[in-house]
Design an enzyme around this catalytic site. Structure first.
Site, PDB file in Angstrom:
ATOM      1  CD  GLU A 100      -2.600   0.905   2.865  1.00  0.00           C
ATOM      2  OE1 GLU A 100      -3.185  -0.029   3.001  1.00  0.00           O
ATOM      3  OE2 GLU A 100      -2.605   1.845   3.447  1.00  0.00           O
ATOM      4  CG  ASP A 102      -1.544   4.902   2.969  1.00  0.00           C
ATOM      5  OD1 ASP A 102      -2.108   4.267   2.066  1.00  0.00           O
ATOM      6  OD2 ASP A 102      -1.304   4.472   4.156  1.00  0.00           O
ATOM      7  CD  GLU A 104      -2.192   7.331   6.533  1.00  0.00           C
ATOM      8  OE1 GLU A 104      -1.950   6.328   6.155  1.00  0.00           O
ATOM      9  OE2 GLU A 104      -1.803   7.901   7.753  1.00  0.00           O
ATOM     10  CB  THR A 114       4.071   9.633   2.231  1.00  0.00           C
ATOM     11  OG1 THR A 114       5.593   9.930   3.142  1.00  0.00           O
ATOM     12  CG2 THR A 114       3.854  11.041   1.802  1.00  0.00           C
ATOM     13  CG  ASN A 115       2.761   4.282   6.350  1.00  0.00           C
ATOM     14  OD1 ASN A 115       3.929   3.994   6.120  1.00  0.00           O
ATOM     15  ND2 ASN A 115       2.088   3.748   7.160  1.00  0.00           N
ATOM     16  NE  ARG A 124       9.331  -0.425   4.648  1.00  0.00           N
ATOM     17  CZ  ARG A 124       8.480  -1.458   5.128  1.00  0.00           C
ATOM     18  NH1 ARG A 124       7.105  -1.232   5.362  1.00  0.00           N
ATOM     19  NH2 ARG A 124       9.210  -2.538   5.383  1.00  0.00           N
ATOM     20  CD  GLU A 125       2.806   6.779  10.458  1.00  0.00           C
ATOM     21  OE1 GLU A 125       3.518   7.442  11.613  1.00  0.00           O
ATOM     22  OE2 GLU A 125       1.638   6.542  10.405  1.00  0.00           O
ATOM     23  CD1 TRP A 189      -5.940   5.771  13.756  1.00  0.00           C
ATOM     24  CD2 TRP A 189      -4.229   7.314  13.539  1.00  0.00           C
ATOM     25  NE1 TRP A 189      -5.838   6.184  12.341  1.00  0.00           N
ATOM     26  CE2 TRP A 189      -4.774   7.026  12.133  1.00  0.00           C
ATOM     27  CE3 TRP A 189      -2.935   8.127  13.465  1.00  0.00           C
ATOM     28  CZ2 TRP A 189      -4.272   7.512  11.127  1.00  0.00           C
ATOM     29  CZ3 TRP A 189      -2.761   8.749  12.327  1.00  0.00           C
ATOM     30  CH2 TRP A 189      -3.231   8.041  10.844  1.00  0.00           C
TER      31      TRP A 189
END
Ligand SMILES: *[C@@H]1O[C@H](CO)[C@@H](O)[C@H](O)[C@H]1NC(C)=O
Ligand SMILES: *[C@@H]1O[C@H](CO)[C@@H](O)[C@H](O)[C@H]1NC(C)=O
Length: 269
Positions: A100, A102, A104, A114-115, A124-125, A189
């Site tokens: 995936e 991302d 966000e 981003t991840n 992996r943010e 969260w």
């Protein structure tokens, strides 16, 4: 509210290898409504979609096809009500091992995450404080995915690269992915939502993109421009630009966090 690409495993009997024609920006050509029907709307010309979040529901849409490579983009204007607790992150329909990519937005204060999920559960943010207010205007969020690299762009500025380091024993996305966009309540969260300000409305435009539908193994051909040598790595000017923007705007990088740092951090420079 943001868009992310997520793996979705379905078996299609027949793929028509048609290229997305980015000149056609109609929502209905590329996407269909996914969830939250009365919180989803598209204008009759298919040029703009709105996703609404209130206490009762959020909403989402998804590409009709799954893809094995491409240059994906969409324009987004996030809600202008100041709040925490909103995100576009996936609601973990496929937790655990999946791929995936991302973007966000946890709230509307200009923070963007981003991840990358690399056949695992992510973590992996890389977080950025954007250099503009993403709720004021539309901005372009783009992901390049080809056999050589994954690049995240904001308004054409490269901000993150995830290289193919399979030669170093690092997994690289190898299953077809959908594009999904959603807005939902992530109070758990991302902090409390101020429901007095609801509804929160995210706007999306510019739906056309160039991508190869189907299996990754069939989507590496250089007949697709995004797989060509110019896209194998960033140009020197792009590298410089990325370094400048990351230097100024990154607020968290898992590679600098001992508890989250992963193997690829040594090669993604
Ligand atoms: C913006 O909101 C997010 C989520 O609540 C928070 O993690 C982040 O630190 C905030 N950023 C700023 C600059 O206030
Ligand atoms: C993903 O991980 C699982 C479990 O570790 C493994 O069996 C599978 O082969 C991996 N898939 C890919 C595409 O790397």
């Amino acid at each position: 509210m943001a868009f992310f690409i997520t793996i979705f495993i379905i078996f299609l009997c027949a793929f028509t290898m048609q290229l997305g024609n980015a000149a056609d920006n109609n929502f209905n050509t590329y996407y269909s409504y996914l969830w939250g029907s009365d919180h989803f709307s598209v204008d009759p010309q298919g040029t703009e979609v709105q996703l609404k979040l209130d206490r009762s529901s959020g909403a989402g849409f998804r590409s009709k096809l799954e893809y094995g490579s491409g240059l994906f983009h969409i324009r987004i204007k996030i809600p202008d009500k100041k709040t925490g607790g909103l995100t576009s992150a996936p609601d973990n329909q496929a937790p655990g091992n999946h791929f995936e990519l991302d973007f966000e937005f946890p709230g509307t204060n200009g923070s963007m995450i981003t991840n990358v999920f690399d056949n695992d559960s992510g973590h992996r943010e890389q977080k950025f404080q954007l250099w503009f207010d993403p709720s004021k205007d539309f901005h372009t969020y783009e992901i390049l995915w080809n056999p050589h690299q994954i690049v995240f762009f904001v308004d054409n500025i490269p901000i993150r690269v995830f290289k193919n380091n399979m030669a170093q024993g690092i997994t690289y996305p190898s299953t077809p992915m959908h594009i999904e966009a959603s807005i939902w309540d992530a109070e758990a969260w991302a902090g409390p939502v101020d429901w007095a300000q609801a509804p929160f409305i995210a706007h999306y435009q510019d739906f056309g993109f160039n991508a190869c539908p189907g299996d990754v193994s069939k989507c590496g051909s250089q007949q697709y421009f995004w797989n060509g040598p110019n896209y194998w790595e960033l140009s020197p000017a792009q590298k410089q630009q990325m370094e400048d923007y990351r230097g100024k705007y990154i607020t968290y990088d898992y590679c600098n966090d001992h508890s989250n740092r992963k193997k690829e951090c040594s090669f993604n420079v």
